[in-house]
Design an enzyme around this catalytic site. Sequence first.
Site, PDB file in Angstrom:
ATOM      1  N   HIS A  82      -2.985   7.086   2.715  1.00  0.00           N
ATOM      2  CA  HIS A  82      -3.453   5.806   2.192  1.00  0.00           C
ATOM      3  C   HIS A  82      -4.831   5.521   2.788  1.00  0.00           C
ATOM      4  O   HIS A  82      -5.030   5.630   3.999  1.00  0.00           O
ATOM      5  CB  HIS A  82      -2.465   4.701   2.561  1.00  0.00           C
ATOM      6  CG  HIS A  82      -3.001   3.330   2.361  1.00  0.00           C
ATOM      7  ND1 HIS A  82      -3.556   2.918   1.166  1.00  0.00           N
ATOM      8  CD2 HIS A  82      -3.093   2.267   3.210  1.00  0.00           C
ATOM      9  CE1 HIS A  82      -3.955   1.667   1.278  1.00  0.00           C
ATOM     10  NE2 HIS A  82      -3.687   1.249   2.504  1.00  0.00           N
ATOM     11  N   CYS A 132       0.811  -1.226   0.000  1.00  0.00           N
ATOM     12  CA  CYS A 132       0.000   0.000   0.000  1.00  0.00           C
ATOM     13  C   CYS A 132       0.842   1.273   0.000  1.00  0.00           C
ATOM     14  O   CYS A 132       0.300   2.370  -0.157  1.00  0.00           O
ATOM     15  CB  CYS A 132      -0.952  -0.002   1.191  1.00  0.00           C
ATOM     16  SG  CYS A 132      -2.164  -1.343   1.153  1.00  0.00           S
ATOM     17  N   ASN A 153     -10.358   0.200   0.119  1.00  0.00           N
ATOM     18  CA  ASN A 153      -8.898   0.177   0.070  1.00  0.00           C
ATOM     19  C   ASN A 153      -8.464  -0.409  -1.265  1.00  0.00           C
ATOM     20  O   ASN A 153      -8.610  -1.609  -1.506  1.00  0.00           O
ATOM     21  CB  ASN A 153      -8.361  -0.663   1.235  1.00  0.00           C
ATOM     22  CG  ASN A 153      -6.842  -0.710   1.283  1.00  0.00           C
ATOM     23  OD1 ASN A 153      -6.158  -0.289   0.353  1.00  0.00           O
ATOM     24  ND2 ASN A 153      -6.305  -1.234   2.373  1.00  0.00           N
TER      25      ASN A 153
END
Length: 339
Positions: free
Chosen positions: A257, A116, A287
């Site tokens: 993020h 990520c 996500n």
Amino acid sequence: MERINAIITGIGGYVPDYILTNEELSRMVETSDEWIMTRVGIKERRILTEEGLGTSYMARKAAKQLIKKTGVDPDTIDALIVTTTTPDYKFPSTASIVLGKLGLKNAFAFDLEAACCGFLYSLDVAATMIQSGRFKKIIVIGADKMSSLVDYTDRQTCVLFGDGAGAVLVEATTEEGVGVQNSFFRTDGKGLPFLHMKAGGSVCPASHFTVDHRLHYLYQEGRTVFRYAVTNMSDDVLEILNRNQLAGSDVDWVVPHEANLRIIEAVAKRADLDLDKVMINIDHYGNTSAATIPLALWDNEAKLKKGDKVIFTAFGAGFVHGASYYKWAYDGAEMAGKK
């Protein structure tokens, strides 16, 4: 000799048409809209459902939009970086597939995998390449088809992830006071037991056993990951603020993020940042791993003004984490209208 700075000059994005809602998930596993919203703040996520399409498809769509918006001549692109945890194949690189589909004749391409944190790390790599003076224009794409790793019988993880891609054009400039200013990155290596995919790599290659035992799906110990994410992202933001003599009130935008709304809120509180200045789109995308930061920029491009002080921060499997300080280089409102 004039100092070369690296700036973002445009943003492209792509998300699939299919919307997987909390209501639909509640018919697949034991969950509810209230449970999901309370714990992670996600209302819906986009899923690439068409058979035979993978990460390269979304990356190419985002890059094509980027090229069209900026009007850049594809023959002037020097390099293309794709950051992803979900490559089309073990080899060749997803970047090579994207480059071929885009017809970039004078560029080289490679993948960068940092979970990520991938986009954050790749942007810094591209900036360093630009600042070396050897390259003028680089496309950086964060793209992930996380649905390909998700076990839709596991209610703890299947509610979290979506698919998408975001792309930026990074260019050289001699203008002072804009572009990538400073970065702080770390990898502590403690994360393997808590966030990984058990099979499919060289340690545990695919077999009948690994398939039968559902070992090719994402595994996560949520509480541990949550704790490390909040601590590291907060500390990294504070490190960047201190390095650049900035207070939270000096920052125009924070682009985190998009892993979990509670993580984002906790980071903002610990770093004394105004939540109204934090770009949040997890509610409608979930996500998307390496795509979260560029998609947040894509969604909010019209709000960005030249000179805005922007802080990026991310955390991912490994554990990898970091933050960077960027001064925005153009007024986004006009460019955003070219989607």
